[in-house]
Design an enzyme around this catalytic site. Structure first.
Site, PDB file in Angstrom:
ATOM      1  N   ARG A  81       0.902  -1.900   0.064  1.00 46.06           N
ATOM      2  CA  ARG A  81       0.100   0.261   0.031  1.00 46.06           C
ATOM      3  C   ARG A  81       0.843   1.146  -0.728  1.00 46.06           C
ATOM      4  O   ARG A  81       0.867   2.520  -0.745  1.00 46.06           O
ATOM      5  CB  ARG A  81      -0.888  -0.417   1.066  1.00 46.06           C
ATOM      6  CG  ARG A  81      -2.365  -1.144   0.961  1.00 46.06           C
ATOM      7  CD  ARG A  81      -3.387  -0.642   1.917  1.00 46.06           C
ATOM      8  NE  ARG A  81      -3.036  -1.618   3.528  1.00 46.06           N
ATOM      9  CZ  ARG A  81      -3.227  -2.521   3.511  1.00 46.06           C
ATOM     10  NH1 ARG A  81      -4.570  -3.605   2.753  1.00 46.06           N
ATOM     11  NH2 ARG A  81      -2.426  -3.838   4.907  1.00 46.06           N
ATOM     12  N   PHE A  86     -11.099  -5.232  -5.809  1.00 46.09           N
ATOM     13  CA  PHE A  86     -11.206  -5.745  -5.400  1.00 46.09           C
ATOM     14  C   PHE A  86     -10.507  -5.200  -4.102  1.00 46.09           C
ATOM     15  O   PHE A  86      -8.983  -5.755  -3.127  1.00 46.09           O
ATOM     16  CB  PHE A  86      -9.986  -7.998  -5.056  1.00 46.09           C
ATOM     17  CG  PHE A  86      -9.783  -8.480  -6.705  1.00 46.09           C
ATOM     18  CD1 PHE A  86     -11.007  -9.150  -6.734  1.00 46.09           C
ATOM     19  CD2 PHE A  86      -9.443  -8.511  -7.641  1.00 46.09           C
ATOM     20  CE1 PHE A  86     -11.355  -9.933  -7.740  1.00 46.09           C
ATOM     21  CE2 PHE A  86      -9.409  -8.874  -9.026  1.00 46.09           C
ATOM     22  CZ  PHE A  86     -11.214  -9.961  -8.540  1.00 46.09           C
ATOM     23  N   ASP A 124     -15.639  -3.719  -5.466  1.00 46.36           N
ATOM     24  CA  ASP A 124     -15.376  -5.545  -4.667  1.00 46.36           C
ATOM     25  C   ASP A 124     -16.931  -5.776  -5.146  1.00 46.36           C
ATOM     26  O   ASP A 124     -18.072  -4.739  -4.985  1.00 46.36           O
ATOM     27  CB  ASP A 124     -15.122  -5.343  -3.127  1.00 46.36           C
ATOM     28  CG  ASP A 124     -15.204  -5.758  -2.348  1.00 46.36           C
ATOM     29  OD1 ASP A 124     -13.361  -6.557  -2.650  1.00 46.36           O
ATOM     30  OD2 ASP A 124     -15.366  -6.997  -1.855  1.00 46.36           O
ATOM     31  N   SER A 125     -16.901  -7.171  -4.135  1.00 45.82           N
ATOM     32  CA  SER A 125     -18.402  -7.499  -4.763  1.00 45.82           C
ATOM     33  C   SER A 125     -18.615  -7.683  -3.197  1.00 45.82           C
ATOM     34  O   SER A 125     -20.417  -8.207  -3.465  1.00 45.82           O
ATOM     35  CB  SER A 125     -17.917  -9.499  -4.928  1.00 45.82           C
ATOM     36  OG  SER A 125     -17.138  -9.964  -4.166  1.00 45.82           O
ATOM     37  N   ASP A 171      -5.662  -7.137  -6.868  1.00 52.32           N
ATOM     38  CA  ASP A 171      -5.527  -7.667  -4.869  1.00 52.32           C
ATOM     39  C   ASP A 171      -6.328  -8.738  -4.951  1.00 52.32           C
ATOM     40  O   ASP A 171      -7.358  -9.080  -4.062  1.00 52.32           O
ATOM     41  CB  ASP A 171      -5.094  -7.028  -4.087  1.00 52.32           C
ATOM     42  CG  ASP A 171      -4.845  -8.079  -2.839  1.00 52.32           C
ATOM     43  OD1 ASP A 171      -4.337  -8.748  -2.649  1.00 52.32           O
ATOM     44  OD2 ASP A 171      -4.831  -7.814  -1.930  1.00 52.32           O
ATOM     45  N   CYS A 184      -2.315 -14.856  -4.178  1.00 45.12           N
ATOM     46  CA  CYS A 184      -1.511 -14.863  -2.283  1.00 45.12           C
ATOM     47  C   CYS A 184      -2.030 -16.493  -3.313  1.00 45.12           C
ATOM     48  O   CYS A 184      -2.725 -17.377  -1.871  1.00 45.12           O
ATOM     49  CB  CYS A 184      -2.584 -13.762  -1.311  1.00 45.12           C
ATOM     50  SG  CYS A 184      -4.473 -15.176  -2.238  1.00 45.12           S
TER      51      CYS A 184
END
Ligand code: SAH
Length: 429
Positions: free
Chosen positions: A244, A260, A282-283, A333, A373
């Site tokens: 970040r 995301f 984002d969902s 991400d 990730c």
């Protein structure tokens, strides 16, 4: 390796588990003759223990002696009786035992856990000040405590116990965490799916002290509220802290897309770095609500430059492409598409898809910070996927940085598996 080959150790150490009747006092002077619980490995299967890898797979175990229960401390011995390790037994898991110590003289008792927690907390002490109140205190195997995760959020530590051994020593670890950090509360979030592989139920709630109604942190001078009760993982993606900062340092004047976005970490960092605009997707409605709230907490950030959008990233990127949108910086991400190598192929397609669309949406000179990730995708494979995405998007790119998890998520040299977060900072030519 010489030090570990001292053969036929007199296992007269007391490996005490805290439960009555299970105290594994191992007295053995010869091949696998212990009276305490022991895992005897099949011939030739001791190699990874000698390399100090902390996992003992079920396939390596020839026999179990002494009827240990889940979470009990067992002595791991080679086929010839050589002491290899003291470990936590997990009968339900493919990872049949996780090593607490490779030292035959090390008792596995409360003092061992208190010392290990203190060591980890002390190593992170310099991380915390007025502008940085959050960080990981325990990173599982890499801090010598397999299956134990502890994240500090200001006055609260959130603890995850993800293995049978962690489960057994939870209370001792929680107390040690509180003492080492001085926090008001240690809250348990043992609700990760991996617990089912260890045959463990979901457990959440305060272990030490009382959870405050609102938990807030400051990261790099930016305030966030962390939902430690319902948020993802322990509530915040601390592993992305340094990344970040990288985004913040490069965001000035750029039109940023944060896909995301969760609770807005990269979005707020970009705004703090002077981004011209930030569109975040984002969902999860809950995550976005918290993201908006987080922005409102930071009066110095210009909320007029931020847009939040609840949508599926795969669909939304296509819509943006079709509408001719362009960005100067894109952060990708996504969640873990491939938890294990078995999911790698499908995951590779998903990574390629979003990266291809990102290359199309980037203006020349634009920056892409793209992450995986997934444990099942190696850094090398990830780079190949991203390169393939650029090729198919008819874009040229240069890697200008390799991004990893922050240093409070260390990777023990004997446990490369913990190097799960890989990111590339790419400049579109
Ligand atoms: N970058 C964030 C963490 C991202 S976690 C940070 O620094 O805090 C991954 C996020 O992806 C989660 O918030 C999850 O809700 C979201 N997500 C998962 N699948 C998605 C999809 N198909 N479309 C949009 N968002 C998705």
């Amino acid at each position: 390796m010489k030090a570990h080959t001292a053969a036929k150790v007199d296992r007269r150490q007391s490996h005490r588990a805290p439960r009555e009747g299970r105290a594994a006092v191992v007295r053995a002077t010869d091949a696998g003759q212990g009276v305490g619980p022991a895992l005897v490995l099949a011939p030739g299967r001791e190699k990874s223990s000698r390399l100090r890898h902390p996992w003992i797979f079920s396939g390596a175990v020839e026999r179990v002696e002494g009827d240990p229960a889940s979470g009990d401390t067992v002595t791991v011995v080679a086929a010839d009786g050589t002491f290899l390790a003291s470990a936590a037994y997990s009968p339900a898991s493919q990872i049949r035992a996780r090593v607490w110590s490779f030292d035959p003289g090390q008792a596995i008792d409360s003092a061992f856990f208190t010392r290990t927690v203190n060591r980890a907390a002390t190593a992170r002490a310099a991380l915390f000040d007025r502008d940085h109140t959050a960080g990981r205190i325990l990173h599982g195997e890499s801090d010598g405590l397999p299956g134990v995760i502890a994240d500090r959020y200001g006055d609260v530590v959130v603890l995850q116990c993800l293995s049978a051994g962690a489960e057994r020593w939870r209370d001792v670890i929680a107390e040690a965490l509180r003492e080492a950090t001085g926090v008001r509360c240690v809250y348990e979030r043992s609700d990760a799916e991996v617990r089912s592989l260890e045959g463990l139920p979901v457990r959440t709630g305060a272990l030490q002290g009382v959870l405050p109604d609102v938990v807030t942190i400051v990261e790099d001078g930016i305030a966030y509220r962390v939902d430690v009760v319902h948020g993802q993982k322990t509530g915040f993606y601390l592993d992305q802290r340094d990344n970040r900062r990288s985004v913040r340092e490069r965001a000035a004047g750029r039109r940023v897309l944060n896909a995301f976005c969760y609770t807005g970490g990269f979005s707020l960092a970009a705004l703090a770095g002077g981004a011209a605009s930030v569109l975040s997707i984002d969902s999860s409605g809950d995550a976005l609500e918290l993201a908006r709230d987080n922005l409102a907490r930071n009066a110095t950030l210009d909320s007029a430059r931020a847009q939040w959008h609840q949508a599926d990233v795969f669909e939304e990127l296509r819509k943006l492409r079709d509408s001719g949108a362009a960005f100067d910086m894109i952060v990708l991400d996504p969640p873990k598409f491939a938890p294990t190598a078995a999911h790698a192929e499908r995951a590779a397609r998903a990574y390629k898809d979003i990266n291809l669309l990102a290359f199309k949406l980037l203006a020349p000179g634009g920056l892409l910070a793209t992450f995986s990730c997934s444990g099942g995708i190696s850094a090398e494979l990830f780079q190949k996927i991203v390169a393939g995405a650029a090729l198919d998007a008819h874009a040229d790119g240069q890697i200008i940085g390799h991004l990893t998890a922050s240093g409070d998520h260390p990777v023990a040299l004997n446990f490369p598996e913990s190097d799960y977060l890989k990111g590339l900072l790419i400049r579109k030519v």
